[in-house]
Write a protein that holds these residues in place. Structure first.
Motif, PDB file in Angstrom:
ATOM      1  N   LYS A 250       0.796  -1.225   0.000  1.00 24.18           N
ATOM      2  CA  LYS A 250       0.000   0.000   0.000  1.00 24.18           C
ATOM      3  C   LYS A 250       0.834   1.283   0.000  1.00 24.18           C
ATOM      4  O   LYS A 250       0.386   2.313  -0.503  1.00 24.18           O
ATOM      5  CB  LYS A 250      -0.940   0.005   1.208  1.00 24.18           C
ATOM      6  CG  LYS A 250      -1.987  -1.101   1.171  1.00 24.18           C
ATOM      7  CD  LYS A 250      -2.895  -1.030   2.401  1.00 24.18           C
ATOM      8  CE  LYS A 250      -3.951  -2.122   2.366  1.00 24.18           C
ATOM      9  NZ  LYS A 250      -4.822  -2.053   3.577  1.00 24.18           N
ATOM     10  N   TYR A 251       2.031   1.238   0.577  1.00 26.17           N
ATOM     11  CA  TYR A 251       2.799   2.472   0.762  1.00 26.17           C
ATOM     12  C   TYR A 251       4.252   2.293   0.347  1.00 26.17           C
ATOM     13  O   TYR A 251       4.775   1.171   0.296  1.00 26.17           O
ATOM     14  CB  TYR A 251       2.749   2.921   2.229  1.00 26.17           C
ATOM     15  CG  TYR A 251       1.363   3.270   2.702  1.00 26.17           C
ATOM     16  CD1 TYR A 251       0.832   4.535   2.474  1.00 26.17           C
ATOM     17  CD2 TYR A 251       0.581   2.336   3.379  1.00 26.17           C
ATOM     18  CE1 TYR A 251      -0.445   4.856   2.898  1.00 26.17           C
ATOM     19  CE2 TYR A 251      -0.696   2.648   3.808  1.00 26.17           C
ATOM     20  CZ  TYR A 251      -1.200   3.909   3.568  1.00 26.17           C
ATOM     21  OH  TYR A 251      -2.461   4.222   3.981  1.00 26.17           O
TER      22      TYR A 251
ATOM     23  N   ASP B   2       1.449   7.039  -0.982  1.00 29.56           N
ATOM     24  CA  ASP B   2       0.340   6.095  -1.072  1.00 29.56           C
ATOM     25  C   ASP B   2       0.361   5.502  -2.480  1.00 29.56           C
ATOM     26  O   ASP B   2       0.129   6.213  -3.463  1.00 29.56           O
ATOM     27  CB  ASP B   2      -0.976   6.823  -0.796  1.00 29.56           C
ATOM     28  CG  ASP B   2      -2.166   5.870  -0.694  1.00 29.56           C
ATOM     29  OD1 ASP B   2      -2.233   4.913  -1.484  1.00 29.56           O
ATOM     30  OD2 ASP B   2      -3.033   6.099   0.162  1.00 29.56           O
TER      31      ASP B   2
ATOM     32  N   GLN C  18      -1.640   3.579  -3.906  1.00 30.29           N
ATOM     33  CA  GLN C  18      -2.944   3.454  -4.544  1.00 30.29           C
ATOM     34  C   GLN C  18      -3.438   4.781  -5.099  1.00 30.29           C
ATOM     35  O   GLN C  18      -4.073   4.831  -6.141  1.00 30.29           O
ATOM     36  CB  GLN C  18      -3.952   2.885  -3.542  1.00 30.29           C
ATOM     37  CG  GLN C  18      -3.584   1.476  -3.066  1.00 30.29           C
ATOM     38  CD  GLN C  18      -4.423   1.015  -1.894  1.00 30.29           C
ATOM     39  OE1 GLN C  18      -4.693   1.783  -0.980  1.00 30.29           O
ATOM     40  NE2 GLN C  18      -4.835  -0.248  -1.919  1.00 30.29           N
ATOM     41  N   THR C  19      -3.128   5.884  -4.403  1.00 30.02           N
ATOM     42  CA  THR C  19      -3.597   7.201  -4.842  1.00 30.02           C
ATOM     43  C   THR C  19      -2.491   8.066  -5.434  1.00 30.02           C
ATOM     44  O   THR C  19      -2.772   9.052  -6.111  1.00 30.02           O
ATOM     45  CB  THR C  19      -4.209   7.970  -3.649  1.00 30.02           C
ATOM     46  OG1 THR C  19      -3.170   8.259  -2.692  1.00 30.02           O
ATOM     47  CG2 THR C  19      -5.292   7.149  -2.986  1.00 30.02           C
ATOM     48  N   GLY C  20      -1.226   7.701  -5.166  1.00 27.08           N
ATOM     49  CA  GLY C  20      -0.110   8.523  -5.625  1.00 27.08           C
ATOM     50  C   GLY C  20       0.187   9.708  -4.719  1.00 27.08           C
ATOM     51  O   GLY C  20       1.131  10.465  -4.961  1.00 27.08           O
ATOM     52  N   GLU C  21      -0.596   9.889  -3.653  1.00 27.22           N
ATOM     53  CA  GLU C  21      -0.384  11.013  -2.741  1.00 27.22           C
ATOM     54  C   GLU C  21       0.938  10.851  -1.997  1.00 27.22           C
ATOM     55  O   GLU C  21       1.297   9.765  -1.552  1.00 27.22           O
ATOM     56  CB  GLU C  21      -1.536  11.093  -1.743  1.00 27.22           C
ATOM     57  CG  GLU C  21      -1.420  12.244  -0.756  1.00 27.22           C
ATOM     58  CD  GLU C  21      -2.542  12.257   0.272  1.00 27.22           C
ATOM     59  OE1 GLU C  21      -2.515  13.128   1.158  1.00 27.22           O
ATOM     60  OE2 GLU C  21      -3.428  11.380   0.178  1.00 27.22           O
ATOM     61  N   GLN C  22       1.652  11.968  -1.852  1.00 25.90           N
ATOM     62  CA  GLN C  22       2.942  11.975  -1.172  1.00 25.90           C
ATOM     63  C   GLN C  22       2.926  13.030  -0.074  1.00 25.90           C
ATOM     64  O   GLN C  22       2.306  14.076  -0.233  1.00 25.90           O
ATOM     65  CB  GLN C  22       4.074  12.297  -2.156  1.00 25.90           C
ATOM     66  CG  GLN C  22       4.067  11.471  -3.429  1.00 25.90           C
ATOM     67  CD  GLN C  22       4.578  12.260  -4.607  1.00 25.90           C
ATOM     68  OE1 GLN C  22       5.474  13.082  -4.479  1.00 25.90           O
ATOM     69  NE2 GLN C  22       4.012  12.023  -5.782  1.00 25.90           N
TER      70      GLN C  22
ATOM     71  N   ASN D 233      -3.638   3.739   7.829  1.00 30.00           N
ATOM     72  CA  ASN D 233      -4.496   4.743   7.192  1.00 30.00           C
ATOM     73  C   ASN D 233      -3.737   6.026   6.862  1.00 30.00           C
ATOM     74  O   ASN D 233      -4.349   7.079   6.678  1.00 30.00           O
ATOM     75  CB  ASN D 233      -5.688   5.063   8.108  1.00 30.00           C
ATOM     76  CG  ASN D 233      -6.599   3.871   8.301  1.00 30.00           C
ATOM     77  OD1 ASN D 233      -6.970   3.195   7.336  1.00 30.00           O
ATOM     78  ND2 ASN D 233      -6.962   3.590   9.543  1.00 30.00           N
ATOM     79  N   GLY D 234      -2.424   5.919   6.831  1.00 33.73           N
ATOM     80  CA  GLY D 234      -1.626   7.061   6.408  1.00 33.73           C
ATOM     81  C   GLY D 234      -1.006   7.882   7.511  1.00 33.73           C
ATOM     82  O   GLY D 234      -0.499   8.980   7.245  1.00 33.73           O
TER      83      GLY D 234
END
Length: 490
Positions: free
Chosen positions: A355-356, A380, A382-386, A432-433
């Motif tokens: 996931k990460y 992330d 799955q979302t590409g968020e950094q 969850n981040g």
């Protein structure tokens, strides 16, 4: 009767303290503040069954501590520092997994004044840490000598440290790149450098010593990462150089004069090369994705002598990998163009649940351990968020990180204690981040241990079991140069 019972219960901790053999608290001043303890343990999150979170109280000559579980249980200790019984502490954490432990501290200072402080709160996660311990390299922070370098392992449930391989046991120049396959100590490798060299592979009780340098490559295989199947290891080939700064705020700069990446087929003793990972640019730190079908790596424009070192900035890239055919893909993806942001990304580490991706980010360099601005960051997948992991980082350098098997805990090295020694810290990852407040590798007497610590801890990794390496046999094999020469996959 109810009031009498409450009075007895409230007086119990004081009675227990008074029954101890140390000086008795008297004229106790109530302090509306947390106790000044080392290390900082208030609001940390720990796993159940870990070694005691002992602590020292600054300026105290004697300490009484009572640890109470929010679910059940209570234990006490007293002495020059808070030194909890190992078995009692581990039982208390198991009984309160998913809850909290409150620690009351009463301390005597050198002026003879007793003080009672506000309670420390330690959260106990119900996410298990099933590993036996962690492995790491211990080395002097200045890197001037190899005479006491070694790879060690530490039991996370006690304070026992054991050597895996040391300079004194094999009498070679250096050893590094120790790594287990997804924390499995039965699938382990270490690289040894010097006049007698080789890469040691130990898998399912069988040990091999390989020469991973080939006529087609620029160097021996170095920074390593196992494929989930245990059949392959991804490596970079690095011509490493060190320079020493005149700037008093810096000491060493480590950089590459050249670097490539490849994959080794451990079972067939064959190197898998690709022109995509062997370019005029620098490729480094390759790692397999959690499913083994992708390779993440870092890449930078080449170093040239007339350029300043701060022009060396690494992007995060990736390429497909076919584990059935043992083939590297036909194109490279740029995942994070860090160089365009004036940053450099190194040490990518995917979580084992896929996931990460955890990585180091600094202003420049392939070796962030010496960069005070170096931080840990997360992506992330799955979302590409950094984002930067602000809840874990400090004003000092953070680097060298790994996940545990459950992908709920991370270990990393940090210089936050004194800006000189890299020490080990752990943090809970909630899935969850978000990460919990980190805590130092527990020691029986933390202040005494870390104040006298003359080493840095590098490249930590979790292991499910003890690493069982026959040092005498390895030393003999290395000194006799009994190496298997790798070839090229056709």
């Amino acid at each position: 009767m109810k009031n009498i019972k409450n009075l007895i219960l409230s007086a119990l901790p004081l009675a227990l303290l008074m029954s101890c053999g140390g000086p008795k608290p008297g004229n106790v001043a109530e302090r509306n503040m947390l106790p000044p303890v080392f290390p900082d343990i208030d609001s940390i999150t720990i796993p159940a069954d870990i070694a005691p979170i002992n602590f020292n109280v600054d300026g105290a000559t004697y300490v009484y501590a009572t640890a109470r579980g929010s679910v059940s249980g209570q234990i006490e200790c007293d002495g020059e520092w808070a030194d909890f019984d190992i078995d009692q502490w581990r039982q208390l954490t198991r009984d309160n997994a998913g809850g909290c432990i409150s620690v009351d501290v009463t301390a005597l200072d050198s002026a003879g004044q007793w003080s009672k402080y506000q309670p420390i709160h330690i959260f106990v996660s119900d996410d298990p840490m099933p590993e036996f311990g962690v492995t790491y390299r211990r080395i002097r922070p200045g890197y001037e000598t190899f005479s006491d370098i070694g790879i060690y392992q530490r039991d996370l449930h006690s304070f026992e440290e054991l050597p895996i391989i040391t300079y004194r046991s094999i009498q070679t120049d250096c050893m590094n790149c120790h790594v287990a396959n997804r924390c499995d100590a039965n699938c382990f490798q270490i690289h040894v450098r010097g006049n007698h060299f080789g890469t040691i592979f130990q898998k399912d009780g069988r040990r091999e010593l390989m020469n991973t340098k080939h006529d087609s490559t620029i160097a021996n295989c170095m920074y390593a990462y196992w494929h989930p199947t245990g059949k392959y290891v991804a490596y970079s080939l690095n011509l490493v150089h060190q320079s020493f700064w005149e700037n008093p705020t810096k000491n060493i700069e480590v950089y590459d004069l050249a670097s490539d990446a490849l994959v080794l087929d451990v079972e067939n003793h064959e190197l898998i090369l690709s022109p995509l990972l062997k370019t005029k640019d620098f490729e480094s730190y390759p790692v397999f994705s959690a499913d083994g079908n992708y390779i993440y790596f870092c890449t930078s424009k080449p170093y040239v002598e007339q350029n300043l070192l701060d022009s060396m900035r690494y992007d995060l890239c990736g390429v497909a990998f076919d584990p059935v055919a043992g083939r590297i893909g036909d194109h490279v993806d740029t995942i994070i163009a860090a160089s365009k942001m004036g940053k450099s990304i190194t040490h990518p580490r995917p979580s084992y649940d896929g996931k990460y991706l955890l990585y180091s980010i600094a202003d420049y360099s392939v070796f962030p351990i010496h960069h005070r601005e170096a931080e840990l960051a997360i992506m992330d997948l799955q979302t590409g968020e950094q984002r930067i992991l602000d809840e874990v980082n400090s004003p000092s350098a953070e680097s060298f990180h790994n996940w545990n098997t459950t992908s709920r805990w991370i270990v990393f090295s940090s210089r936050r204690y004194n800006n000189n020694n890299n020490l080990l810290y752990f943090a809970h990852w909630d899935g969850n981040g978000h990460a919990g407040k980190p805590f130092m590798l527990p020691q029986r007497n933390p202040r005494d241990y870390y104040h006298k610590m003359m080493h840095s801890y590098n490249v930590p990794d979790f292991t499910l079991q003890k690493v069982d390496l026959d040092i005498r046999a390895v030393a003999s094999e290395i000194n006799d140069n009994k190496l298997i020469q790798v070839g090229l996959k056709k």
